[in-house]
Design a protein around this motif. Structure first.
Motif, mmCIF file in Angstrom:
data_model
loop_
_atom_site.group_PDB
_atom_site.id
_atom_site.type_symbol
_atom_site.label_atom_id
_atom_site.label_comp_id
_atom_site.label_asym_id
_atom_site.label_seq_id
_atom_site.Cartn_x
_atom_site.Cartn_y
_atom_site.Cartn_z
ATOM 1 N N UNK A 88 0.878 -1.210 0.093
ATOM 2 C CA UNK A 88 0.085 -0.118 0.074
ATOM 3 C C UNK A 88 0.781 1.325 0.177
ATOM 4 N N UNK A 89 1.906 1.182 0.801
ATOM 5 C CA UNK A 89 2.848 2.337 0.915
ATOM 6 C C UNK A 89 3.483 2.834 -0.401
ATOM 7 N N UNK A 90 3.759 1.617 -1.090
ATOM 8 C CA UNK A 90 4.678 1.758 -2.487
ATOM 9 C C UNK A 90 3.728 1.908 -3.730
ATOM 10 N N UNK A 91 2.528 1.697 -3.557
ATOM 11 C CA UNK A 91 1.677 1.745 -4.760
ATOM 12 C C UNK A 91 1.755 0.344 -5.339
ATOM 13 N N UNK A 92 2.090 -0.885 -4.759
ATOM 14 C CA UNK A 92 2.333 -2.022 -5.777
ATOM 15 C C UNK A 92 0.893 -2.711 -5.947
ATOM 16 N N UNK A 93 0.925 -3.735 -6.753
ATOM 17 C CA UNK A 93 -0.417 -4.379 -7.092
ATOM 18 C C UNK A 93 -0.637 -5.621 -5.948
#
Length: 311
Positions: free
Chosen positions: A246-251
């Motif tokens: 969530x913090x890194x915007x990963x799937x």
């Protein structure tokens, strides 16, 4: 007491216990795999006890019909069980009946008429090298009061998953004595042993954690510890990666196991031999490793469509 002991007649329970023992001794199945087989068979035994109106013995198990087996699978399906789990349960039942026939107790031909559920074609979903490197740093959620040893621990675990292609259970089982050299001896699924190079980046991450860890670590005990000093649980790493995602915007596909997928896919993309990757991952069959060739082809097609002027 086994899960199936209360649902089967004593003679059938004895056969089931001997079957599990044979899986352990002859096929050298891991404790977790044996636990899954016992649990699956327990669910089958409990259903049949309800279905037949009493605990089945060997005579009843040998007389089960195609409809009986299908009724069990249908019940499991209504309970929300996915096809992959149903296929495993069916495989376990076939193994049980093969054992019973092999030792000359009973057989049941009806089971051969049951088709395994069709499984979805799953392709591993790695993350890019850049995203893997960012994820492995594990410091995106660091707070001012987060202990330095915890950050070092998380980075060391995730680095082992990506740099060495380990499963979470394999990384968390490592002891200080195993991590001291240039190679790791890993005992994975099915008690299959493999040798994996411990790259300098992974060795440095582990050394940094060991230097900062506040707990006394025995040379041959698991070295990764929780906040209170107990052995670190796989769930802790899964939750960490979910928060980092969530913090890194990963799937959503960016899981701890995706780092293992990334290890294999990135090696293949840079020319590593498929057999070598199979050995490094500890796959029993090359067909399992070949799934990564599909990942590579998909990536090539994506890049082609983006770059070709006649796309």
């Amino acid at each position: 007491m086994s899960d199936f002991a209360l649902s089967l007649a004593p003679d059938a329970a004895a056969v089931a216990q001997a079957w599990l023992q044979s899986l352990k001794a002859e096929r050298r199945m891991s404790p977790k795999t044996l636990e899954a087989y016992a649990r699956d068979f327990g669910q089958f035994a409990q259903f049949m006890a309800e279905h037949l109106g009493g605990a089945p013995g060997t005579a009843e198990l040998s007389a089960l019909t195609v409809s009986d087996f299908r009724a069990f699978l249908a019940r499991r399906r209504t309970q929300g069980v996915e096809s992959r789990t149903l296929a495993r349960q069916l495989s376990g039942l076939r193994s049980f009946y093969r054992h019973a026939e092999k030792v000359g107790l009973f057989r049941n031909a009806a089971l051969s008429a049951i088709r395994a559920p069709k499984l979805p074609h799953a392709v591993p979903k790695p993350v890019s090298p850049e995203k893997a490197a960012t994820l492995v740093k594990a410091d995106a959620l660091a707070l001012p009061d987060t202990p330095r040893w915890v950050l070092a621990r998380d980075e060391a675990v995730l680095t082992l998953l990506y740099a060495c292609g380990l499963r979470i259970s394999e990384a968390l089982a490592l002891s200080p004595s195993q991590a001291g050299g240039g190679f790791l001896t890993i005992t994975g699924k099915g008690n299959k042993t493999r040798i994996v190079p411990l790259l300098p980046v992974a060795r440095a991450a582990v050394a940094r954690y060991l230097d900062l860890c506040p707990f006394a670590l025995a040379p041959k005990e698991p070295m990764f510890r929780g906040l209170k000093g107990g052995t670190l649980n796989a769930r802790n790493i899964q939750m960490l990666v979910a928060r980092l995602r969530g913090a890194l915007g990963l799937p959503e596909t960016a899981t701890p196991h995706a780092l293992r997928h990334s290890f294999a896919s990135h090696l293949l993309a840079h020319g590593a031999d498929l057999r070598v990757i199979q050995e490094l991952l500890g796959h029993a069959s090359l067909s399992t490793t070949q799934a990564y060739t599909e990942v590579n082809r998909a990536h090539l097609l994506e890049q082609y469509r983006k770059a070709h002027p006649r796309r």
